[in-house]
Design an enzyme around this catalytic site. Structure first.
Site, PDB file in Angstrom:
ATOM      1  N   ASP A 126       0.860  -1.197   0.000  1.00 12.24           N
ATOM      2  CA  ASP A 126       0.000   0.000   0.000  1.00 12.24           C
ATOM      3  C   ASP A 126       0.891   1.241   0.000  1.00 12.24           C
ATOM      4  O   ASP A 126       1.728   1.418   0.875  1.00 12.24           O
ATOM      5  CB  ASP A 126      -0.872  -0.043   1.266  1.00 12.24           C
ATOM      6  CG  ASP A 126      -1.941   1.052   1.284  1.00 12.24           C
ATOM      7  OD1 ASP A 126      -2.956   0.858   1.955  1.00 12.24           O
ATOM      8  OD2 ASP A 126      -1.737   2.109   0.656  1.00 12.24           O
TER       9      ASP A 126
ATOM     10  N   ASP B 168      -3.562   2.246  -5.483  1.00 12.41           N
ATOM     11  CA  ASP B 168      -2.309   2.245  -4.715  1.00 12.41           C
ATOM     12  C   ASP B 168      -2.096   1.029  -3.845  1.00 12.41           C
ATOM     13  O   ASP B 168      -1.168   0.998  -3.063  1.00 12.41           O
ATOM     14  CB  ASP B 168      -2.185   3.535  -3.887  1.00 12.41           C
ATOM     15  CG  ASP B 168      -2.856   3.426  -2.529  1.00 12.41           C
ATOM     16  OD1 ASP B 168      -3.937   2.806  -2.446  1.00 12.41           O
ATOM     17  OD2 ASP B 168      -2.289   3.951  -1.566  1.00 12.41           O
ATOM     18  N   GLU B 169      -2.944   0.015  -3.944  1.00  9.93           N
ATOM     19  CA  GLU B 169      -2.700  -1.148  -3.097  1.00  9.93           C
ATOM     20  C   GLU B 169      -3.077  -2.453  -3.782  1.00  9.93           C
ATOM     21  O   GLU B 169      -3.959  -2.480  -4.646  1.00  9.93           O
ATOM     22  CB  GLU B 169      -3.424  -1.023  -1.760  1.00  9.93           C
ATOM     23  CG  GLU B 169      -4.908  -1.080  -1.856  1.00  9.93           C
ATOM     24  CD  GLU B 169      -5.592  -0.970  -0.494  1.00  9.93           C
ATOM     25  OE1 GLU B 169      -5.364  -1.827   0.376  1.00  9.93           O
ATOM     26  OE2 GLU B 169      -6.376  -0.022  -0.331  1.00  9.93           O
TER      27      GLU B 169
HETATM   28  N1  DCP Z   1      -8.787   8.195  -1.566  1.00  9.67           N
HETATM   29  C1  DCP Z   1      -9.855   9.043  -1.850  1.00  9.67           C
HETATM   30  N2  DCP Z   1     -10.910   9.122  -0.960  1.00  9.67           N
HETATM   31  C2  DCP Z   1     -10.923   8.389   0.179  1.00  9.67           C
HETATM   32  C3  DCP Z   1      -9.858   7.509   0.462  1.00  9.67           C
HETATM   33  C4  DCP Z   1      -8.793   7.445  -0.441  1.00  9.67           C
HETATM   34  O1  DCP Z   1      -9.856   9.715  -2.873  1.00  9.67           O
HETATM   35  N3  DCP Z   1     -11.955   8.491   1.034  1.00  9.67           N
HETATM   36  C5  DCP Z   1      -7.659   8.155  -2.511  1.00  9.67           C
HETATM   37  C6  DCP Z   1      -6.566   9.103  -2.076  1.00  9.67           C
HETATM   38  C7  DCP Z   1      -5.492   8.223  -1.504  1.00  9.67           C
HETATM   39  C8  DCP Z   1      -5.677   6.924  -2.267  1.00  9.67           C
HETATM   40  O2  DCP Z   1      -7.071   6.852  -2.562  1.00  9.67           O
HETATM   41  O3  DCP Z   1      -4.206   8.775  -1.678  1.00  9.67           O
HETATM   42  C9  DCP Z   1      -5.212   5.705  -1.500  1.00  9.67           C
HETATM   43  O4  DCP Z   1      -5.977   5.534  -0.325  1.00  9.67           O
HETATM   44  P1  DCP Z   1      -5.338   4.992   1.009  1.00  9.67           P
HETATM   45  O5  DCP Z   1      -6.467   4.630   1.916  1.00  9.67           O
HETATM   46  O6  DCP Z   1      -4.299   3.955   0.718  1.00  9.67           O
HETATM   47  O7  DCP Z   1      -4.652   6.275   1.665  1.00  9.67           O
HETATM   48  P2  DCP Z   1      -3.240   6.937   1.365  1.00  9.67           P
HETATM   49  O8  DCP Z   1      -2.418   6.133   0.420  1.00  9.67           O
HETATM   50  O9  DCP Z   1      -3.458   8.352   0.980  1.00  9.67           O
HETATM   51  O10 DCP Z   1      -2.566   6.956   2.801  1.00  9.67           O
HETATM   52  P3  DCP Z   1      -1.941   5.734   3.629  1.00  9.67           P
HETATM   53  O11 DCP Z   1      -0.492   6.082   3.790  1.00  9.67           O
HETATM   54  O12 DCP Z   1      -2.671   5.728   4.927  1.00  9.67           O
HETATM   55  O13 DCP Z   1      -2.153   4.493   2.824  1.00  9.67           O
HETATM   56 MG    MG Z   2      -2.212   4.060   0.631  1.00  9.95          MG
END
Ligand code: DCP
Ligand code: MG
Length: 362
Positions: free
Chosen positions: A12, A107-108
Site C-alpha cells: 500500500d 495504490d494497493e
Molecule cells: N482516496 C480518496 N478518498 C478516500 C480515500 C482514499 O480519494 N476516502 C484516494 C486518495 C489516496 C488513495 O485513494 O491517496 C489511496 O488511499 P489509502 O487509503 O491507501 O490512503 P493513502 O495512500 O493516501 O494513505 P496511507 O499512507 O494511509 O495508505
Molecule cells: Mg495508501
C-alpha cells in the site's frame, strides 16, 4: 495446502495522492498538504500528507474542516493521470514476482508469492525488493505487510506506515490478533462494532472467547467469519484482476427509435443512474463512452476523455449528447443505448471488493 502455508504480501503506497503531488512539486515537501476539492466550496479531502495528519486531518473529511484544523495547510487539486501512471508502474513491479496480483485500488494490491517467478523462498525478502523497486522507479514509498492470509497481510501493512514493513508469522498471529481493536477487522463496520462493544468485545482476544454458536446467534452468517478471523483463519484466495474498471448502464428502448429527443431522454435517465453509482462508490472517471446498438443490431461506441473527473449526471448527459452526434443514430434508428464511465480516478472498490468476498456486510 494447510491454511497457514501461503505467502501473501499486501502493498500500500503511503499518502498516495499527496506523495505524488509532493514528488512533483518540491515546494510542498515537509508541509501539511491536502489533496482534494476546494475549501471554499463543499470539497472533501481525498488524502493528506502525514504532516497534515498530525493536525487530525484525514480522508473523506470536508476541506472546510481541514482548513479549520490547520489554516496553513496547502490545498492541491488532484492529478489523476499521474496517479494512474504510478499505479501502472507498481503493477509492473508486482508482476515481476507473480501473476497472482489482486489490485484493491490504484495504490494497493495483494500478491500471492507462495510460488513466485524468481523462486525466492522468503516473502519478506520479496516485499523488501518490491518496496525498493517502487522507490527506485517512482521515487515514492510503499508499506507492506507479509503474512499467510489476506486478512493479516492487510492489517500488517498498516502497522509500520509510512515506509514500513511488518511480518506476521503463523506463530505470531495469535498474539497479533488478540491485541487488535475489533474495528480493524475487515467486515466490522460501525454497526457491528457497536453491537460487539455492547457484548464487551473490544479486541481480537475478546472475540475469541465467544463460541461459534454464540457468534452465529448474534451475527448470523457473519458469525463463522468472525469466529475464523479471531483464530487467524482466512482462506480467501488472491484473485487477479478484480479491480473494477468501469461503471455503466445500458437499456433497450421499448421500441426502435430515430427520434433524438427520445434518445436524449433515455440517455438522461442512464446518466442519472451512472452518476448515482459513481457517487455511491465515491469515485469518478476521466472517460465517457456511449454505446449505440442500431435497429439492425450493429453496435458502435464513441468515447471522450476529459482532463477532470466526470461525476455529475449533467456532465455525463452533455458529453453523451456530443458523442451521440458522432453516430448515425437518427439515420439508422436505435435499439439500445449505454453510458459508461471508465479510467476511474479512485477505487473505493477496495472496500467493495473485500465486502463482496465476505458473507455479509453492514
Ligand atoms: N482516496 C480518496 N478518498 C478516500 C480515500 C482514499 O480519494 N476516502 C484516494 C486518495 C489516496 C488513495 O485513494 O491517496 C489511496 O488511499 P489509502 O487509503 O491507501 O490512503 P493513502 O495512500 O493516501 O494513505 P496511507 O499512507 O494511509 O495508505
Ligand atoms: Mg495508501
Amino acid at each position: 495446502m494447510p491454511d497457514d502455508l501461503r505467502k501473501i504480501i499486501h502493498v500500500d503506497m503511503d499518502a498516495f495522492y499527496a506523495a505524488v503531488e509532493r514528488r512533483d512539486n518540491p515546494q510542498l515537501r515537509g508541509k501539511p498538504v491536502v489533496v482534494g476539492g476546494n475549501p471554499d466550496s463543499r470539497g472533501v479531502v481525498a488524502t493528506c500528507s502525514y504532516e497534515a495528519r498530525r493536525f487530525g486531518i484525514h480522508s473523506a473529511m470536508s476541506c472546510a474542516r481541514a482548513y479549520r484544523l490547520c489554516p496553513q495547510v496547502i490545498f492541491v487539486r488532484p492529478h489523476f493521470e499521474a496517479y494512474q501512471k504510478v499505479s501502472q508502474q507498481i503493477r509492473e513491479i508486482f508482476l515481476q514476482y507473480t501473476d497472482l496480483v489482486e489490485p484493491l485500488s490504484l495504490d494497493e494490491a495483494f500478491l500471492d508469492v507462495t510460488s513466485n517467478k524468481p523462486n525466492i523462498q522468503s516473502a519478506t525478502w520479496i516485499a523488501q525488493e518490491v518496496r525498493q523497486k517502487i522507490k527506485q522507479k517512482t521515487n515514492l514509498t510503499a508499506s507492506a505487510g507479509v503474512s499467510y492470509n489476506k486478512f493479516l497481510a492487510k492489517i500488517a501493512s498498516d502497522v509500520n506506515k509510512p515506509d514500513g514493513l511488518t511480518v506476521v508469522t503463523p506463530e505470531q498471529a495469535e498474539q497479533f490478533i488478540a491485541k487488535l481493536p475489533i474495528r480493524r477487522f475487515h467486515g466490522v463496520g460501525r454497526v457491528t462494532e457497536k453491537k460487539m462493544q455492547n457484548m464487551g468485545i473490544l479486541t481480537g482476544a475478546d472475540l475469541r472467547e465467544h463460541s461459534l454458536e454464540e457468534l452465529n446467534k448474534y451475527f448470523g452468517k457473519a458469525g463463522k467469519y468472525y469466529f475464523n478471523i479471531a483464530r487467524g483463519i482466512d482462506l480467501r484466495p488472491v484473485m487477479p484482476n478484480r479491480l473494477r474498471k468501469s461503471i455503466g448502464k445500458e437499456t433497450t428502448l421499448s421500441e426502435d427509435s430515430a427520434d433524438l429527443g427520445q434518445m436524449l431522454t433515455v440517455i438522461g435517465e442512464l446518466a442519472q443512474k451512472v452518476a448515482a453509482l459513481v457517487q455511491a462508490k465515491q469515485t469518478s472517471g476521466l472517460t465517457l463512452t456511449l454505446k449505440v446498438k442500431y435497429a439492425d443490431f450493429e453496435i458502435v461506441t464513441r468515447s471522450i476523455s476529459c482532463d477532470h473527473p466526470i461525476e455529475t449526471a449533467e456532465e455525463i448527459l452533455s458529453l453523451a449528447e456530443r458523442l451521440l452526434s458522432k453516430t448515425r443514430a437518427e439515420e439508422k434508428s436505435v435499439r439500445l443505448l449505454g453510458v459508461t464511465i471508465s479510467s476511474l480516478t479512485t477505487n473505493i472498490s477496495a472496500e467493495e471488493v473485500l465486502q463482496m468476498e465476505l458473507p455479509f456486510s453492514d
